[in-house]
Design a protein around this motif. Structure first.
Motif, PDB file in Angstrom:
ATOM      1  N   ALA A   1       0.817  -1.219   0.000  1.00  0.00           N
ATOM      2  CA  ALA A   1       0.000   0.000   0.000  1.00  0.00           C
ATOM      3  C   ALA A   1       0.846   1.263   0.000  1.00  0.00           C
ATOM      4  CB  ALA A   1      -0.930  -0.003   1.214  1.00  0.00           C
ATOM      5  N   TYR A   2       2.129   1.168   0.390  1.00  0.00           N
ATOM      6  CA  TYR A   2       3.050   2.303   0.425  1.00  0.00           C
ATOM      7  C   TYR A   2       2.436   3.422   1.271  1.00  0.00           C
ATOM      8  CZ  TYR A   2       6.457   5.713  -1.375  1.00  0.00           C
ATOM      9  OH  TYR A   2       7.421   6.664  -1.500  1.00  0.00           O
ATOM     10  N   THR A   3       2.327   4.621   0.760  1.00  0.00           N
ATOM     11  CA  THR A   3       1.751   5.720   1.535  1.00  0.00           C
ATOM     12  C   THR A   3       0.288   5.975   1.175  1.00  0.00           C
ATOM     13  OG1 THR A   3       2.546   7.360  -0.061  1.00  0.00           O
ATOM     14  CG2 THR A   3       3.992   6.836   1.807  1.00  0.00           C
ATOM     15  N   GLY A   4      -0.315   5.041   0.440  1.00  0.00           N
ATOM     16  CA  GLY A   4      -1.732   5.166   0.103  1.00  0.00           C
ATOM     17  C   GLY A   4      -1.995   5.631  -1.306  1.00  0.00           C
TER      18      GLY A   4
ATOM     19  N   ARG B   1     -16.976  -2.226   0.499  1.00  0.00           N
ATOM     20  CA  ARG B   1     -17.474  -2.654   1.803  1.00  0.00           C
ATOM     21  C   ARG B   1     -16.350  -2.637   2.831  1.00  0.00           C
ATOM     22  NH1 ARG B   1     -18.486  -7.796   3.968  1.00  0.00           N
ATOM     23  NH2 ARG B   1     -18.293  -8.836   1.949  1.00  0.00           N
ATOM     24  N   ARG B   2     -15.163  -3.115   2.402  1.00  0.00           N
ATOM     25  CA  ARG B   2     -14.004  -3.057   3.281  1.00  0.00           C
ATOM     26  C   ARG B   2     -12.745  -3.020   2.430  1.00  0.00           C
ATOM     27  NH1 ARG B   2     -15.058  -4.425   8.036  1.00  0.00           N
ATOM     28  NH2 ARG B   2     -16.297  -6.249   7.420  1.00  0.00           N
ATOM     29  N   ILE B   3     -11.718  -2.360   2.944  1.00  0.00           N
ATOM     30  CA  ILE B   3     -10.414  -2.310   2.282  1.00  0.00           C
ATOM     31  C   ILE B   3      -9.344  -2.692   3.300  1.00  0.00           C
ATOM     32  CG2 ILE B   3      -8.690  -0.845   1.148  1.00  0.00           C
ATOM     33  CD1 ILE B   3     -10.975   0.821   0.011  1.00  0.00           C
ATOM     34  N   TYR B   4      -8.472  -3.626   2.893  1.00  0.00           N
ATOM     35  CA  TYR B   4      -7.319  -4.019   3.702  1.00  0.00           C
ATOM     36  C   TYR B   4      -6.058  -3.501   3.019  1.00  0.00           C
ATOM     37  CZ  TYR B   4     -10.451  -7.514   5.847  1.00  0.00           C
ATOM     38  OH  TYR B   4     -11.475  -8.159   6.496  1.00  0.00           O
ATOM     39  N   CYS B   5      -5.235  -2.764   3.763  1.00  0.00           N
ATOM     40  CA  CYS B   5      -3.983  -2.240   3.228  1.00  0.00           C
ATOM     41  C   CYS B   5      -2.807  -2.837   3.997  1.00  0.00           C
ATOM     42  CB  CYS B   5      -3.933  -0.717   3.345  1.00  0.00           C
ATOM     43  SG  CYS B   5      -5.124   0.147   2.299  1.00  0.00           S
ATOM     44  N   TYR B   6      -1.880  -3.452   3.278  1.00  0.00           N
ATOM     45  CA  TYR B   6      -0.684  -4.037   3.879  1.00  0.00           C
ATOM     46  C   TYR B   6       0.539  -3.230   3.452  1.00  0.00           C
ATOM     47  CZ  TYR B   6      -3.358  -8.203   5.157  1.00  0.00           C
ATOM     48  OH  TYR B   6      -4.285  -9.062   5.718  1.00  0.00           O
ATOM     49  N   GLU B   7       1.275  -2.734   4.437  1.00  0.00           N
ATOM     50  CA  GLU B   7       2.513  -2.000   4.186  1.00  0.00           C
ATOM     51  C   GLU B   7       3.478  -2.288   5.319  1.00  0.00           C
ATOM     52  OE1 GLU B   7       5.623  -0.205   3.071  1.00  0.00           O
ATOM     53  OE2 GLU B   7       3.902  -0.271   1.689  1.00  0.00           O
TER      54      GLU B   7
ATOM     55  N   PHE C   1       4.240   3.310   6.413  1.00  0.00           N
ATOM     56  CA  PHE C   1       3.028   2.962   7.151  1.00  0.00           C
ATOM     57  C   PHE C   1       2.546   4.143   7.987  1.00  0.00           C
ATOM     58  CE2 PHE C   1       0.540   1.100  10.592  1.00  0.00           C
ATOM     59  CZ  PHE C   1      -0.295   0.241   9.890  1.00  0.00           C
ATOM     60  N   ALA C   2       3.466   4.933   8.536  1.00  0.00           N
ATOM     61  CA  ALA C   2       3.074   6.105   9.322  1.00  0.00           C
ATOM     62  C   ALA C   2       2.336   7.114   8.454  1.00  0.00           C
ATOM     63  CB  ALA C   2       4.308   6.740   9.955  1.00  0.00           C
ATOM     64  N   VAL C   3       2.816   7.334   7.235  1.00  0.00           N
ATOM     65  CA  VAL C   3       2.137   8.263   6.327  1.00  0.00           C
ATOM     66  C   VAL C   3       0.786   7.698   5.915  1.00  0.00           C
ATOM     67  CG1 VAL C   3       2.260   9.444   4.103  1.00  0.00           C
ATOM     68  CG2 VAL C   3       4.326   9.207   5.512  1.00  0.00           C
TER      69      VAL C   3
ATOM     70  N   GLU D   1      -1.639   8.202   8.709  1.00  0.00           N
ATOM     71  CA  GLU D   1      -2.054   9.602   8.853  1.00  0.00           C
ATOM     72  C   GLU D   1      -3.054   9.996   7.786  1.00  0.00           C
ATOM     73  OE1 GLU D   1      -0.022  14.087   8.938  1.00  0.00           O
ATOM     74  OE2 GLU D   1       1.240  12.290   8.928  1.00  0.00           O
ATOM     75  N   ARG D   2      -2.858   9.494   6.577  1.00  0.00           N
ATOM     76  CA  ARG D   2      -3.738   9.880   5.466  1.00  0.00           C
ATOM     77  C   ARG D   2      -5.091   9.175   5.533  1.00  0.00           C
ATOM     78  NH1 ARG D   2      -0.964   9.075  -0.209  1.00  0.00           N
ATOM     79  NH2 ARG D   2      -2.830  10.214  -0.888  1.00  0.00           N
ATOM     80  N   PHE D   3      -5.089   7.878   5.906  1.00  0.00           N
ATOM     81  CA  PHE D   3      -6.295   7.083   5.728  1.00  0.00           C
ATOM     82  C   PHE D   3      -6.738   6.322   6.974  1.00  0.00           C
ATOM     83  CE2 PHE D   3      -4.410   7.364   1.431  1.00  0.00           C
ATOM     84  CZ  PHE D   3      -5.472   7.988   0.779  1.00  0.00           C
TER      85      PHE D   3
END
Length: 306
Positions: free
Chosen positions: A140-143, A159-165, A171-173, A176-178
């Motif tokens: 996912a990087y920074t989104g 319905r749902r989103i899973y982000c792996y980073e 991951f901190a960015v 913060e964004r999402f």
């Protein structure tokens, strides 16, 4: 049979008639005809990321060319088989351009096949999404991909989103964004074919290209073990671990048949190997290719399995 078919099969016949040694020397000769500035650009790029072997002509190092020659010599039938499976002319033009670039350092074909009409991964002619989407973003990087998804389909189209980073700074960015977005789960983990721990390698210098190597410090999981609910869409750009992630998502792929948007450029085999793996897990996928990067060294190649 149209023009791109004739071009591809003629190219495959030409390559197939050569021994490995003859093929390597033809590829070397084609590289020597490239303007000096472009040769240096290619070498700098390949050596920075290290996925495809080193290229250092000043010191007689041509491992990058040798590795591509081996891929063509040993797997030409696999490339030809994939060409016959591709679902549209744009996809066939991409595969022809990639092979022609490897063999001839043909920059004209790659320039013609580049796609800028749609965002990365979300070719709206191929991928439509609904409010019931369960989207998994691997790498996912920074989104950037999440932002692209929302821009293309809207904030209510999932319905749902899973982000792996896995990289802490990225991951901190991303958080913060999402982090406050509804029904979005952010997971600081690597994804592979088995759970465990690995180390993070950032030697390439690009935060978007950090990759897993043997060691400790990064939790690694599988999609089958980490997500219980059915998934409908998976994007993977995880620096060479795409094939392993697919093996770790066998249950989801076989049972849920999600659409897959997979980067297939981090090595010379994934472009044909990943479709073959998917055929073994869940026969019946339709395959497309899109390409969006420099015509000098074709990367950012996405396989659409729909």
């Amino acid at each position: 049979m149209d023009f791109i078919d004739r071009q591809f099969y003629a190219l495959a016949d030409e390559i197939g008639a050569l021994s490995g040694k003859e093929l390597y020397h033809r590829m070397r000769a084609s590289f020597e005809l490239v303007p000096e500035a472009s040769r240096k650009s290619c070498a700098d790029f390949f050596n920075q990321f290290g996925y495809w072997g080193r290229l250092d002509p000043d010191n007689g190092v041509y491992d990058e060319i040798e590795q591509k020659q081996i891929a063509l010599s040993e797997h030409l039938d696999d490339f030809v088989g994939l060409f016959g499976r591709l679902g549209d002319r744009r996809s066939k033009a991409v595969l022809h351009a990639v092979i022609s670039n490897w063999y001839r350092y043909d920059f004209a074909s790659t320039a013609r096949s580049m796609e800028y009409l749609y965002d990365d991964y979300f070719d709206l002619d191929l991928v439509q999404c609904t409010k019931n989407e369960v989207f998994v973003d691997l790498g996912a990087y920074t989104g950037d991909t999440l932002a692209s998804y929302l821009r293309c389909y809207g904030g209510d189209c999932y319905r749902r989103i899973y982000c792996y980073e896995m990289a802490p700074d990225s991951f901190a960015v991303l958080s913060e964004r999402f982090g406050a977005l509804r029904d979005v789960e952010l997971r600081q983990k690597g994804v592979s074919d088995a759970p465990g721990a690995m180390a993070l390698d950032g030697s390439g210098g690009d935060p978007s290209a950090y990759r897993l190597v043997p060691g400790d410090g990064v939790e690694v999981t599988t999609l089958d073990g980490d997500i219980a609910e059915p998934v409908t869409l998976i994007k993977a750009d995880i620096e060479g671990f795409e094939h392993r992630a697919i093996l770790g998502a066998r249950r989801h792929i076989a049972e849920d048949r999600p659409r897959l948007l997979i980067s297939v450029y981090h090595n010379n085999d994934d472009i044909w190997r990943i479709p073959q793996t998917l055929d073994a897990i869940a026969p019946g996928y339709r395959y497309y290719l899109r390409f969006r990067s420099s015509p000098l060294y074709p990367t950012e190649i996405t396989l659409f399995a729909l």
